[in-house]
Design a protein around this motif. Structure first.
Motif, PDB file in Angstrom:
ATOM      1  N   LYS A 166      83.064   8.002  19.669  1.00  0.00           N
ATOM      2  CA  LYS A 166      81.841   7.974  18.876  1.00  0.00           C
ATOM      3  C   LYS A 166      80.666   8.553  19.665  1.00  0.00           C
ATOM      4  CE  LYS A 166      80.948   4.297  16.379  1.00  0.00           C
ATOM      5  NZ  LYS A 166      80.802   2.886  15.969  1.00  0.00           N
ATOM      6  N   ALA A 167      80.549   8.149  20.932  1.00  0.00           N
ATOM      7  CA  ALA A 167      79.449   8.644  21.761  1.00  0.00           C
ATOM      8  C   ALA A 167      79.539  10.158  21.941  1.00  0.00           C
ATOM      9  CB  ALA A 167      79.460   7.943  23.117  1.00  0.00           C
ATOM     10  N   ALA A 168      80.744  10.658  22.181  1.00  0.00           N
ATOM     11  CA  ALA A 168      80.920  12.099  22.361  1.00  0.00           C
ATOM     12  C   ALA A 168      80.609  12.860  21.075  1.00  0.00           C
ATOM     13  CB  ALA A 168      82.351  12.389  22.828  1.00  0.00           C
ATOM     14  N   SER A 169      81.023  12.299  19.953  1.00  0.00           N
ATOM     15  CA  SER A 169      80.789  12.968  18.676  1.00  0.00           C
ATOM     16  C   SER A 169      79.315  12.983  18.310  1.00  0.00           C
ATOM     17  CB  SER A 169      81.602  12.288  17.576  1.00  0.00           C
ATOM     18  OG  SER A 169      81.603  13.072  16.404  1.00  0.00           O
ATOM     19  N   MET A 170      78.590  11.905  18.606  1.00  0.00           N
ATOM     20  CA  MET A 170      77.164  11.887  18.329  1.00  0.00           C
ATOM     21  C   MET A 170      76.432  12.915  19.189  1.00  0.00           C
ATOM     22  SD  MET A 170      76.898   9.912  15.819  1.00  0.00           S
ATOM     23  CE  MET A 170      75.113   9.999  15.708  1.00  0.00           C
ATOM     24  N   ALA A 171      76.915  13.132  20.411  1.00  0.00           N
ATOM     25  CA  ALA A 171      76.337  14.182  21.254  1.00  0.00           C
ATOM     26  C   ALA A 171      76.587  15.557  20.648  1.00  0.00           C
ATOM     27  CB  ALA A 171      76.922  14.101  22.661  1.00  0.00           C
ATOM     28  N   THR A 172      77.772  15.748  20.103  1.00  0.00           N
ATOM     29  CA  THR A 172      78.077  17.005  19.429  1.00  0.00           C
ATOM     30  C   THR A 172      77.147  17.223  18.240  1.00  0.00           C
ATOM     31  OG1 THR A 172      80.397  16.885  20.103  1.00  0.00           O
ATOM     32  CG2 THR A 172      79.884  18.314  18.236  1.00  0.00           C
ATOM     33  N   PHE A 173      76.887  16.150  17.504  1.00  0.00           N
ATOM     34  CA  PHE A 173      75.977  16.219  16.365  1.00  0.00           C
ATOM     35  C   PHE A 173      74.581  16.659  16.799  1.00  0.00           C
ATOM     36  CE2 PHE A 173      73.020  13.440  13.698  1.00  0.00           C
ATOM     37  CZ  PHE A 173      72.814  14.437  12.744  1.00  0.00           C
ATOM     38  N   LEU A 174      74.051  16.038  17.851  1.00  0.00           N
ATOM     39  CA  LEU A 174      72.721  16.400  18.331  1.00  0.00           C
ATOM     40  C   LEU A 174      72.672  17.868  18.750  1.00  0.00           C
ATOM     41  CD1 LEU A 174      71.607  13.311  20.451  1.00  0.00           C
ATOM     42  CD2 LEU A 174      70.785  13.996  18.196  1.00  0.00           C
ATOM     43  N   ASP A 175      73.705  18.330  19.428  1.00  0.00           N
ATOM     44  CA  ASP A 175      73.725  19.713  19.877  1.00  0.00           C
ATOM     45  C   ASP A 175      73.935  20.692  18.727  1.00  0.00           C
ATOM     46  OD1 ASP A 175      73.213  19.050  22.486  1.00  0.00           O
ATOM     47  OD2 ASP A 175      75.314  19.037  23.109  1.00  0.00           O
ATOM     48  N   HIS A 176      74.518  20.210  17.646  1.00  0.00           N
ATOM     49  CA  HIS A 176      74.624  21.045  16.450  1.00  0.00           C
ATOM     50  C   HIS A 176      73.238  21.255  15.828  1.00  0.00           C
ATOM     51  CE1 HIS A 176      75.997  22.689  12.661  1.00  0.00           C
ATOM     52  NE2 HIS A 176      75.482  21.669  11.991  1.00  0.00           N
ATOM     53  N   VAL A 177      72.429  20.213  15.845  1.00  0.00           N
ATOM     54  CA  VAL A 177      71.074  20.315  15.292  1.00  0.00           C
ATOM     55  C   VAL A 177      70.180  21.146  16.207  1.00  0.00           C
ATOM     56  CG1 VAL A 177      69.040  18.997  14.583  1.00  0.00           C
ATOM     57  CG2 VAL A 177      71.325  18.119  14.090  1.00  0.00           C
ATOM     58  N   VAL A 178      70.143  20.793  17.485  1.00  0.00           N
ATOM     59  CA  VAL A 178      69.361  21.537  18.485  1.00  0.00           C
ATOM     60  C   VAL A 178      70.219  21.666  19.740  1.00  0.00           C
ATOM     61  CG1 VAL A 178      67.281  21.580  19.919  1.00  0.00           C
ATOM     62  CG2 VAL A 178      67.167  20.674  17.595  1.00  0.00           C
ATOM     63  N   PRO A 179      70.682  22.853  20.077  1.00  0.00           N
ATOM     64  CA  PRO A 179      71.555  23.026  21.240  1.00  0.00           C
ATOM     65  C   PRO A 179      70.925  22.468  22.520  1.00  0.00           C
ATOM     66  CG  PRO A 179      71.535  25.019  19.914  1.00  0.00           C
ATOM     67  CD  PRO A 179      70.490  24.119  19.335  1.00  0.00           C
TER      68      PRO A 179
END
Length: 223
Positions: free
Chosen positions: A130-143
């Motif tokens: 979950k933590a890794a996926s939420m980081a992916t989400f943030l980087d999808h919005v703003v790298p």
């Protein structure tokens, strides 16, 4: 009789299921993974449709992709979680690229890219995942954003539901190009053509105390 100005392009790939087959303008369909992934990766938002207690619902929500799955997140206590993990949902992604202005009223259209997928969502419960996926989400919005902010703590992760659905049963549909006017309308004295549309960022508006800090990078697709 077919319209002589309509595209003669053929759909790419094979529908993964009967319900994903594009029937209206099938020449605009694409069933290959690359086409689906490209559209999902360009999106910030999807709409998730489901039936709960006999009532249809359609919820707009942020989305992102990892591998062969589309991800969303929700408050753990939300009724959305039980509904999506307990039955079939339909997810749509829509990107509008232009207004297509024709010489006749009913020939107006839009240039767009869209994806429709069906499936049952899976509840991802492993805290590390979950933590890794939420980081992916943030980087999808703003790298690069995930490395700069405070990561979620254990309580925040526990209160957040992370849901994913396979892209296996998905189809894409794309319209591009000029209006498809009838030959008899080509002499009509009105401007016709395409007005391109694009999502772009404005000037950042800092929170109090943040004005002196470095600005976030603007994603290339919105620059």
């Amino acid at each position: 009789m077919s319209d002589p100005l309509e595209s003669s392009a053929a759909a790419t790939g094979t529908p993964p299921s009967a319900r994903t087959k594009v029937r209206r303008h099938p020449e605009r369909a694409a069933y290959d993974r690359a086409a689906v992934v490209a559209i999902v990766d360009a999106a910030l938002l999807c709409h998730v449709a489901f039936v709960l207690d006999g009532v249809p619902h359609c919820i707009p929500t942020a989305c992102w992709r990892e591998g062969d799955h589309l991800y969303i997140h929700s408050v753990r206590a939300s009724r959305l979680v039980a509904a999506l993990t307990g039955g079939t949902a339909c997810v749509t992604v829509s990107l509008v690229d232009g207004l297509v202005l024709a010489r006749s009223a009913l020939r107006h259209s839009m240039n767009y890219r869209s994806v429709v997928l069906y499936g049952t969502f899976e509840d991802v419960t492993d805290p590390a995942a979950k933590a890794a996926s939420m980081a992916t989400f943030l980087d999808h919005v703003v790298p690069g954003r995930a490395a700069l902010v405070r990561p979620p703590d254990a309580k925040e992760l526990a209160g957040t539901a992370l849901l994913r659905v396979s892209l296996a049963e998905a189809s894409a549909k794309v319209r591009s190009g000029p209006p498809k006017d009838l030959l008899g309308d080509l002499a009509w004295p009105v401007w016709a053509g395409v007005v391109p549309l694009a999502l772009e960022s404005g000037a950042p508006l800092p929170e109090p105390g943040c004005a002196a800090l470095p600005l976030p990078p603007v994603p290339a697709r919105y620059a």
